[in-house]
Design a protein around this motif. Structure first.
Motif, PDB file in Angstrom:
ATOM      1  N   UNK A   1       0.844  -1.201   0.000  1.00 19.12           N
ATOM      2  CA  UNK A   1       0.000   0.000   0.000  1.00 19.12           C
ATOM      3  C   UNK A   1       0.880   1.251   0.000  1.00 19.12           C
ATOM      4  N   UNK A   2       1.945   1.186   0.774  1.00 18.54           N
ATOM      5  CA  UNK A   2       2.859   2.317   0.852  1.00 18.54           C
ATOM      6  C   UNK A   2       3.436   2.651  -0.499  1.00 18.54           C
ATOM      7  N   UNK A   3       3.778   1.589  -1.232  1.00 16.48           N
ATOM      8  CA  UNK A   3       4.357   1.826  -2.554  1.00 16.48           C
ATOM      9  C   UNK A   3       3.360   2.532  -3.460  1.00 16.48           C
ATOM     10  N   UNK A   4       2.124   2.092  -3.372  1.00 15.93           N
ATOM     11  CA  UNK A   4       1.089   2.726  -4.185  1.00 15.93           C
ATOM     12  C   UNK A   4       0.925   4.186  -3.771  1.00 15.93           C
ATOM     13  N   UNK A   5       0.841   4.400  -2.453  1.00 19.59           N
ATOM     14  CA  UNK A   5       0.650   5.759  -1.954  1.00 19.59           C
ATOM     15  C   UNK A   5       1.802   6.667  -2.370  1.00 19.59           C
ATOM     16  N   UNK A   6       3.023   6.126  -2.296  1.00 18.95           N
ATOM     17  CA  UNK A   6       4.148   6.989  -2.606  1.00 18.95           C
ATOM     18  C   UNK A   6       4.183   7.275  -4.105  1.00 18.95           C
ATOM     19  N   UNK A   7       3.669   6.328  -4.899  1.00 18.15           N
ATOM     20  CA  UNK A   7       3.545   6.597  -6.331  1.00 18.15           C
ATOM     21  C   UNK A   7       2.592   7.764  -6.557  1.00 18.15           C
ATOM     22  N   UNK A   8       1.603   7.832  -5.676  1.00 16.68           N
ATOM     23  CA  UNK A   8       0.618   8.907  -5.801  1.00 16.68           C
ATOM     24  C   UNK A   8       1.142  10.198  -5.194  1.00 16.68           C
ATOM     25  N   UNK A   9       2.369  10.128  -4.670  1.00 21.31           N
ATOM     26  CA  UNK A   9       2.979  11.342  -4.129  1.00 21.31           C
ATOM     27  C   UNK A   9       2.550  11.653  -2.708  1.00 21.31           C
ATOM     28  N   UNK A  10       2.013  10.661  -2.004  1.00 23.68           N
ATOM     29  CA  UNK A  10       1.594  10.933  -0.627  1.00 23.68           C
ATOM     30  C   UNK A  10       2.628  10.403   0.358  1.00 23.68           C
ATOM     31  N   UNK A  11       3.752  11.048   0.365  1.00 27.51           N
ATOM     32  CA  UNK A  11       4.861  10.580   1.202  1.00 27.51           C
ATOM     33  C   UNK A  11       4.472  10.515   2.668  1.00 27.51           C
ATOM     34  N   UNK A  12       3.609  11.449   3.079  1.00 27.52           N
ATOM     35  CA  UNK A  12       3.271  11.533   4.493  1.00 27.52           C
ATOM     36  C   UNK A  12       2.509  10.319   5.010  1.00 27.52           C
ATOM     37  N   UNK A  13       1.865   9.625   4.077  1.00 25.95           N
ATOM     38  CA  UNK A  13       1.066   8.474   4.519  1.00 25.95           C
ATOM     39  C   UNK A  13       1.863   7.180   4.463  1.00 25.95           C
ATOM     40  N   UNK A  14       3.059   7.285   3.922  1.00 26.84           N
ATOM     41  CA  UNK A  14       3.879   6.096   3.752  1.00 26.84           C
ATOM     42  C   UNK A  14       4.411   5.586   5.078  1.00 26.84           C
ATOM     43  N   UNK A  15       4.585   4.288   5.146  1.00 23.34           N
ATOM     44  CA  UNK A  15       5.273   3.725   6.301  1.00 23.34           C
ATOM     45  C   UNK A  15       6.614   3.207   5.802  1.00 23.34           C
ATOM     46  N   UNK A  16       7.696   3.816   6.285  1.00 23.96           N
ATOM     47  CA  UNK A  16       9.010   3.468   5.753  1.00 23.96           C
ATOM     48  C   UNK A  16       9.874   2.809   6.804  1.00 23.96           C
ATOM     49  N   UNK A  17       9.229   2.149   7.751  1.00 27.29           N
ATOM     50  CA  UNK A  17      10.019   1.524   8.805  1.00 27.29           C
ATOM     51  C   UNK A  17       9.468   0.145   9.119  1.00 27.29           C
ATOM     52  N   UNK A  18      10.359  -0.756   9.504  1.00 24.06           N
ATOM     53  CA  UNK A  18       9.896  -2.053   9.994  1.00 24.06           C
ATOM     54  C   UNK A  18      10.254  -2.142  11.467  1.00 24.06           C
ATOM     55  N   UNK A  19       9.389  -2.836  12.202  1.00 28.33           N
ATOM     56  CA  UNK A  19       9.619  -2.932  13.647  1.00 28.33           C
ATOM     57  C   UNK A  19       9.684  -4.394  14.053  1.00 28.33           C
ATOM     58  N   UNK A  20      10.741  -4.731  14.776  1.00 24.45           N
ATOM     59  CA  UNK A  20      10.851  -6.091  15.306  1.00 24.45           C
ATOM     60  C   UNK A  20      10.957  -5.992  16.827  1.00 24.45           C
ATOM     61  N   UNK A  21      10.442  -7.009  17.499  1.00 19.04           N
ATOM     62  CA  UNK A  21      10.619  -6.998  18.942  1.00 19.04           C
ATOM     63  C   UNK A  21      11.352  -8.254  19.348  1.00 19.04           C
ATOM     64  N   UNK A  22      12.476  -8.050  19.998  1.00 24.05           N
ATOM     65  CA  UNK A  22      13.335  -9.165  20.351  1.00 24.05           C
ATOM     66  C   UNK A  22      13.641  -9.058  21.844  1.00 24.05           C
TER      67      UNK A  22
END
Lengths: 110, 538
Positions: free
Chosen positions: A34-55
């Motif tokens: 979804x993020x890729x689609x959104x960023x294609x649409x130029x909505x950088x603010x809605x993108x999620x560019x991080x992954x979270x792991x809990x260890x």
């Protein structure tokens, strides 16, 4: 007493938002479809560019960014780490935190 | 002046660097956004310093080379958000005037605009109320004035004024700043840079401190302290290839107060040491000496001490570091003379931040640190700062006011372990009683006491007990009420505040001595605001 649950998704979003405010960051690299689609649409603010792991109670965040060229990459990356760390610690109260920055690209000046 | 060439630029940048260097602590203190780590000023200064140093090192012959050196220096030296941002401003600016030998006012204005634009380009979500806003305003003002102005000095004056106005507005644009009650730190840094450029251009702040000024300052700083190194040595070496930075490091094994400066083909060296011959031998292996001057500072030192007639108390040598929160110049002096290593200023109505305390802890060279918060409202902040510190052992002694801290510091014994000292200090804190005489800032009711604004209040151990109209009477009354308790003590310390005259304080001390003939009363200037008297019983 009740419980407070902060999801990985929320943490990722927070991390993305605070990385976005860092000086020198000109782009975020979406980690979801979804993020890729959104960023294609130029909505950088809605993108999620991080992954979270809990260890073992340790929260590990990877952030994927694009930086402006002609800028000291190491310094900007360091700033992102400290800024994201500070924001997340302050807003969520998570104490054990590791922030990794992956510089995926450098944007050429126009 | 309507044209800027290489030499003007050099003056402006040197001025900016000097000015920012002088004021970087002000900037550091404002730093609350994005991360309140109190380093914006230092970061901007170091970035600018690398840039200016680079420009000096390359000895540019035209403006193009100068600009290139500045930009590359700023790029390499860019530190922190604000430093990196500054490097972008400089890059945009010099790209715009690339290839020009001299620039006119309209060209300067356009270059500023480019600088601002380049700075905005490197961030997705520019935050307003920051250095960006200030830069943008400067560029806009320059564009507005570019055809009217025909003098660079006047133009810079206008830009400086504009930058200050916009800086004052930053809290309105960025809520974090408003909450903290500060203006933006990066913006303030930029204002200092513009101010420095203006002064540099006018010739007011042209160069860094000269070698002579710098050594004079160092010699002055040595006066009045215990002389660790006796001989003031100045050498003039004609050796080639002496690297000032490296030399400075190497020389530190011989002594302190080291200054190394290049002057043409010569290298000037200043050092305080106990073995000047060793220093000379060391320097001479690189080449000939042109001049040498060695002075014994002992005599000068003694003269100084006599003249000042002030006993310089050498703080006890202790294996740990003491940090005290202090308010009032008198108390600052008292603490320093007792051997407190760092003073964090703050107290009533002006609590220092966790970060203020934390950075004091970081400055300590020893692994064990004691903090005396000296105010019940600061104890928490001190504890938080202690928690943040990972590399040192920090203990917060819960002193509730400054008079409690004095006997605690005096009790420290360097022969004993840290733990023993801490335990005794805690015991002492329990036994000390203190009185405070202050005034009320508003109407209120306090434990059945109806207090009006302006009433004088008397407190014992932090609890307000009585009120009255006259500070002296309140203090005497307070003592009378606790007569039985006071009798058991031997020494009373009275620290009088900023607004109390010395004679006045001595008078009241006399009255107290009459009341308690066995009590020894000491009167000292505390200089504290808000409290007329702070009194300790030991």
């Amino acid at each position: 007493m009740g419980k407070i649950i902060v999801t990985k998704n929320a943490i990722a979003k927070l991390a993305t938002l605070s990385a976005m405010e860092c000086y020198g960051v000109v782009g975020l690299v979406p980690t979801t479809f979804t993020g890729k689609v959104l960023s294609l649409l130029g909505k950088a603010e809605l993108t999620k560019a991080a992954t979270v792991k809990i260890n073992n109670k340790k929260v590990i965040i990877d952030i994927y960014v694009v930086l402006q060229s002609g800028i000291k990459v190491s310094e900007v990356a360091n700033t992102i780490v400290s800024q994201v760390e500070y924001k997340i610690k302050k807003l969520t109260g998570i104490k054990d935190l590791e922030v990794n920055v992956i510089v995926v690209g450098v944007k050429r000046e126009v | 002046m309507n044209i800027l060439g290489l030499s003007e630029f050099q003056k402006m940048f040197q001025g900016a660097l000097t000015n920012l260097g002088n004021k970087k602590e002000i900037v550091n203190k404002l730093n609350v956004f994005p991360v309140p780590d109190g380093d914006t000023g230092s970061n901007m200064f170091l970035t600018l310093k690398t840039a200016v140093d680079e420009a000096k090192k390359r000895n540019p012959k035209d403006l193009k080379e100068f600009g290139k050196a500045i930009c590359e220096g700023a790029l390499i030296g860019g530190r922190g958000n604000s430093g990196v941002l500054l490097s972008q401003i400089l890059k945009g600016f010099f790209d715009s005037i690339d290839g020009k030998e001299e620039i006119t006012i309209p060209e300067f204005a356009e270059a500023l605009t480019e600088g601002s634009k380049t700075a905005y380009k490197a961030v997705i979500k520019p935050v307003e109320g920051t250095i960006l806003t200030v830069m943008n305003a400067i560029a806009k003002k320059a564009m507005l004035l570019r055809f009217e102005e025909n003098d660079f000095v006047h133009l810079l004056e206008e830009l400086y004024k504009e930058s200050e106005i916009v800086l004052k507005r930053t809290p309105e644009l960025l809520p974090v700043l408003k909450e903290a009650g500060v203006v933006d730190s990066g913006g303030q840094g930029l204002v200092f840079i513009v101010e420095g450029m203006l002064k540099g251009l006018k010739g007011e702040l042209t160069f860094e401190k000269t070698f002579e000024e710098e050594i004079e300052e160092m010699d002055k700083a040595t006066l009045g302290r215990k002389l660790e190194f006796k001989y003031d040595t100045v050498l003039l070496s004609s050796a080639k290839d002496l690297d000032p930075v490296k030399l400075q490091e190497e020389l530190s094994k011989f002594g302190d107060s080291i200054v190394v400066a290049k002057a043409g083909n010569l290298t000037k060296i200043h050092i305080h040491s106990n073995e000047p011959y060793e220093v000379m031998r060391y320097i001479m292996q690189f080449g000939d000496l042109k001049e040498a001057r060695i002075e014994n500072m002992q005599e000068e030192q003694e003269e100084f001490l006599q003249k000042n007639n002030e006993e310089i108390v050498q703080g006890i040598k202790k294996p740990f570091c003491i940090i005290a929160v202090s308010q009032g110049e008198g108390f600052d002096k008292i603490f320093l003379s007792l051997g407190v290593d760092f003073i964090v200023s703050g107290g009533q109505t002006m609590n220092p931040s966790i970060n203020d305390i934390y950075s004091a802890i970081q400055k300590c060279k020893k692994d064990e640190v004691v903090i005396l918060p000296n105010n019940s409202n600061i104890i928490l902040a001190a504890k938080e700062a202690a928690k943040l510190t990972k590399n040192k052992k920090v203990v917060v002694l819960e002193s509730k006011n400054m008079v409690q801290a004095v006997p605690v510091i005096l009790s420290f014994n360097p022969e004993e372990t840290f733990e023993e000292n801490i335990n005794r200090a805690k015991e002492i804190l329990k036994e000390i009683h203190s009185f405070a005489i202050t005034y009320s800032v508003r109407d209120t009711t306090f434990k059945g006491l109806n207090v009006k604004k302006g009433d004088i209040l008397g407190a014992m151990d932090g609890e307000i007990i009585i009120k009255g109209q006259d500070p002296d009477k309140v203090l005497l009354e307070l003592l009378r009420m606790n007569k039985e308790m006071v009798k058991d003590y031997e020494v009373m310390g009275i620290y009088y505040g900023k607004n109390v005259k010395k004679e006045h304080a001595e008078e009241i001390a006399k009255k107290i001595e009459e009341m308690f003939p066995d009590l020894e009363v000491d009167v000292t200037y505390g200089g504290q605001p808000f409290y007329y008297y702070l009194v300790s019983l030991e």
